[in-house]
Design a protein around this motif. Sequence first.
Motif, PDB file in Angstrom:
ATOM      1  N   SER A 206      12.754  23.925 -14.311  1.00  0.00           N
ATOM      2  CA  SER A 206      13.857  24.902 -13.493  1.00  0.00           C
ATOM      3  C   SER A 206      14.223  24.652 -11.991  1.00  0.00           C
ATOM      4  N   SER A 207      15.300  24.911 -11.845  1.00  0.00           N
ATOM      5  CA  SER A 207      15.159  24.572 -10.292  1.00  0.00           C
ATOM      6  C   SER A 207      16.366  24.967  -9.663  1.00  0.00           C
ATOM      7  N   HIS A 208      16.585  24.805  -8.855  1.00  0.00           N
ATOM      8  CA  HIS A 208      17.603  25.855  -7.895  1.00  0.00           C
ATOM      9  C   HIS A 208      16.998  27.700  -8.981  1.00  0.00           C
ATOM     10  N   HIS A 209      16.380  28.320  -8.168  1.00  0.00           N
ATOM     11  CA  HIS A 209      16.262  29.366  -8.383  1.00  0.00           C
ATOM     12  C   HIS A 209      15.366  29.893  -7.169  1.00  0.00           C
ATOM     13  N   PRO A 210      15.941  31.321  -6.475  1.00  0.00           N
ATOM     14  CA  PRO A 210      15.737  32.107  -5.449  1.00  0.00           C
ATOM     15  C   PRO A 210      13.930  32.364  -6.176  1.00  0.00           C
ATOM     16  N   GLN A 211      13.005  31.880  -7.267  1.00  0.00           N
ATOM     17  CA  GLN A 211      11.895  32.763  -7.387  1.00  0.00           C
ATOM     18  C   GLN A 211      11.143  31.079  -6.817  1.00  0.00           C
ATOM     19  N   LEU A 212      12.170  29.897  -6.337  1.00  0.00           N
ATOM     20  CA  LEU A 212      10.644  28.849  -6.125  1.00  0.00           C
ATOM     21  C   LEU A 212       9.815  28.617  -4.856  1.00  0.00           C
ATOM     22  N   GLY A 213      10.378  29.812  -3.964  1.00  0.00           N
ATOM     23  CA  GLY A 213      10.280  29.643  -2.730  1.00  0.00           C
ATOM     24  C   GLY A 213       8.697  28.962  -2.276  1.00  0.00           C
ATOM     25  N   SER A 214       7.928  29.028  -3.407  1.00  0.00           N
ATOM     26  CA  SER A 214       6.269  28.411  -2.953  1.00  0.00           C
ATOM     27  C   SER A 214       6.270  27.317  -3.049  1.00  0.00           C
ATOM     28  N   ALA A 215       7.248  26.622  -4.048  1.00  0.00           N
ATOM     29  CA  ALA A 215       7.449  25.197  -4.625  1.00  0.00           C
ATOM     30  C   ALA A 215       8.005  24.455  -3.504  1.00  0.00           C
ATOM     31  N   ALA A 216       9.275  25.182  -2.988  1.00  0.00           N
ATOM     32  CA  ALA A 216       9.995  24.421  -2.214  1.00  0.00           C
ATOM     33  C   ALA A 216       9.038  24.539  -0.567  1.00  0.00           C
ATOM     34  N   LYS A 217       8.380  25.280  -0.593  1.00  0.00           N
ATOM     35  CA  LYS A 217       7.513  24.944   0.766  1.00  0.00           C
ATOM     36  C   LYS A 217       6.651  23.653  -0.012  1.00  0.00           C
ATOM     37  N   ALA A 218       5.791  23.585  -0.417  1.00  0.00           N
ATOM     38  CA  ALA A 218       5.587  22.543  -0.592  1.00  0.00           C
ATOM     39  C   ALA A 218       5.621  21.205  -0.659  1.00  0.00           C
ATOM     40  N   PHE A 219       7.139  21.411  -1.839  1.00  0.00           N
ATOM     41  CA  PHE A 219       8.307  20.058  -0.947  1.00  0.00           C
ATOM     42  C   PHE A 219       8.512  19.716   0.016  1.00  0.00           C
ATOM     43  N   ALA A 220       8.497  20.744   1.192  1.00  0.00           N
ATOM     44  CA  ALA A 220       8.943  20.620   2.381  1.00  0.00           C
ATOM     45  C   ALA A 220       7.539  19.919   2.961  1.00  0.00           C
ATOM     46  N   GLU A 221       6.573  20.343   3.084  1.00  0.00           N
ATOM     47  CA  GLU A 221       5.425  20.094   3.866  1.00  0.00           C
ATOM     48  C   GLU A 221       4.998  18.842   3.609  1.00  0.00           C
ATOM     49  N   SER A 222       5.507  18.219   2.087  1.00  0.00           N
ATOM     50  CA  SER A 222       5.421  16.476   1.731  1.00  0.00           C
ATOM     51  C   SER A 222       5.808  15.902   2.423  1.00  0.00           C
ATOM     52  N   LEU A 223       7.351  16.774   3.169  1.00  0.00           N
ATOM     53  CA  LEU A 223       8.238  15.595   3.529  1.00  0.00           C
ATOM     54  C   LEU A 223       8.500  15.213   4.488  1.00  0.00           C
ATOM     55  N   ARG A 224       7.893  16.388   5.188  1.00  0.00           N
ATOM     56  CA  ARG A 224       7.726  16.140   7.100  1.00  0.00           C
ATOM     57  C   ARG A 224       6.149  15.122   7.706  1.00  0.00           C
ATOM     58  N   THR A 225       6.000  14.801   6.201  1.00  0.00           N
ATOM     59  CA  THR A 225       5.035  13.648   6.841  1.00  0.00           C
ATOM     60  C   THR A 225       5.542  12.290   6.590  1.00  0.00           C
ATOM     61  N   TYR A 226       7.086  12.350   6.359  1.00  0.00           N
ATOM     62  CA  TYR A 226       7.671  10.543   6.498  1.00  0.00           C
ATOM     63  C   TYR A 226       9.056  10.809   7.534  1.00  0.00           C
ATOM     64  N   ALA A 227       8.558   9.968   7.676  1.00  0.00           N
ATOM     65  CA  ALA A 227       9.588   9.061   9.030  1.00  0.00           C
ATOM     66  C   ALA A 227      11.635   9.433   8.606  1.00  0.00           C
ATOM     67  N   ARG A 228      12.091   9.792   9.681  1.00  0.00           N
ATOM     68  CA  ARG A 228      13.982   9.368   9.390  1.00  0.00           C
ATOM     69  C   ARG A 228      14.833   9.444  10.493  1.00  0.00           C
ATOM     70  N   SER A 229      14.932   9.070   9.933  1.00  0.00           N
ATOM     71  CA  SER A 229      16.155   8.024  10.837  1.00  0.00           C
ATOM     72  C   SER A 229      17.877   8.426  11.045  1.00  0.00           C
ATOM     73  N   ALA A 230      18.307   7.880  11.631  1.00  0.00           N
ATOM     74  CA  ALA A 230      19.649   8.389  12.351  1.00  0.00           C
ATOM     75  C   ALA A 230      20.175   7.907  10.982  1.00  0.00           C
ATOM     76  N   ALA A 231      21.236   8.496  10.243  1.00  0.00           N
ATOM     77  CA  ALA A 231      22.658   8.424   9.128  1.00  0.00           C
ATOM     78  C   ALA A 231      23.624   6.995   9.660  1.00  0.00           C
ATOM     79  N   ARG A 232      23.811   6.410   8.813  1.00  0.00           N
ATOM     80  CA  ARG A 232      24.715   5.668   8.842  1.00  0.00           C
ATOM     81  C   ARG A 232      25.900   6.108   8.874  1.00  0.00           C
ATOM     82  N   CYS A 233      25.535   6.961   7.978  1.00  0.00           N
ATOM     83  CA  CYS A 233      27.400   7.607   7.596  1.00  0.00           C
ATOM     84  C   CYS A 233      26.869   8.750   7.544  1.00  0.00           C
ATOM     85  N   PRO A 234      27.848   9.654   7.203  1.00  0.00           N
ATOM     86  CA  PRO A 234      28.214  10.870   6.810  1.00  0.00           C
ATOM     87  C   PRO A 234      26.735  10.911   5.419  1.00  0.00           C
ATOM     88  N   VAL A 235      26.359  12.905   5.357  1.00  0.00           N
ATOM     89  CA  VAL A 235      25.976  12.345   3.927  1.00  0.00           C
ATOM     90  C   VAL A 235      25.974  13.581   3.934  1.00  0.00           C
TER      91      VAL A 235
END
Length: 330
Positions: A206-235
């Motif tokens: 399942s996805s896009h479901h309000p009961q997946l808060g713990s999964a969303a938190k885990a995913f966000a934590e993994s993403l914070r380890t990756y570098a990010r740059s300014a967007a070259r165009c609107p996203v």
Amino acid sequence: MVPRRTVHLFPGQGDFSVSTLVRAVRAGGGVRSAVEEVFERIDDVAAERGLTALRPRLLGAQPPSGRELAHEPTGTAQLALFGASLAVHRALCRSYGPPTAVVGVSFGEIAALTAAGVLSVGDGARAAHDLALVLACCPGGLTLLSCSEQEAHRLLQGSGAGGAVVAVVNDDRSVVVSGPVTELARVEKSAVDTGVTAVRLRLPFSSHHPQLGSAAKAFAESLRTYARSAARCPVYSAVAGRCYRPEDDVAARLADCLIRPAVVPAVLRQVAELRPDALFEAGTGDALARSARQVLAGTAAPPVHAPPVHPPPVHPPPVHAPLAVPDFPW
């Protein structure tokens, strides 16, 4: 006329076809070279994550099918889809120039952010694999309904499926609902009883479901380890319902894809205001392109200098799905 202002549309996981990618690769030209480049980097991440390399198989004599990839270790199919979207994007850039803007729908937001330069190809691939691992822990499923969002809500209420929610609004005739499989079965029965076509997607989560808060938190934590740059165009994000802003927490916004619905029409109408010459689906199918045609029909803005009273009619921009067309002019 070669379009000068284009928008690239990055779809989610529900419309992935390996066969159309292989057909384009075998035709040679820009798609093959883009696949070679993109998957060379993705395979570095595949090796890092203990997965089998994709590039030699996709370019080989007996490429795997989408069904075969789905049965391989978790994340293999997601890396293939991520890479296919980026390869189509690169091939389009070489033929038509860089896009004026990009649109990400659900999983496609990772590829859209990578195409815009916010994430590197390597980190985008890592994010795609991270999401696959998280989704593997999200029980339930997804069902496509041939109806409007309002009718989908009525079906959910009438079926008594309190654990199911509207997950994705593709257009006014196509909606995806998410939830436990027992709840989806109720919705599907109610849909059949009312003449609405219901198709269970071949996605074991399942996805896009309000009961997946713990999964969303885990995913966000993994993403914070990756570098990010300014967007070259609107996203533009179908989940955020708008364009990303410089101050946005990208990790949190991507994690929102697990708990918030994606509403495609809203962002398509926003990019229409950019007055693009054409929109291209940067994926392997044409479902998102079909929704875009449906949504944008009659919504194109009038010319800048049009008189305020009775402006001449303006046609919506053409929408193309390159890999769904065997003779697409790359």
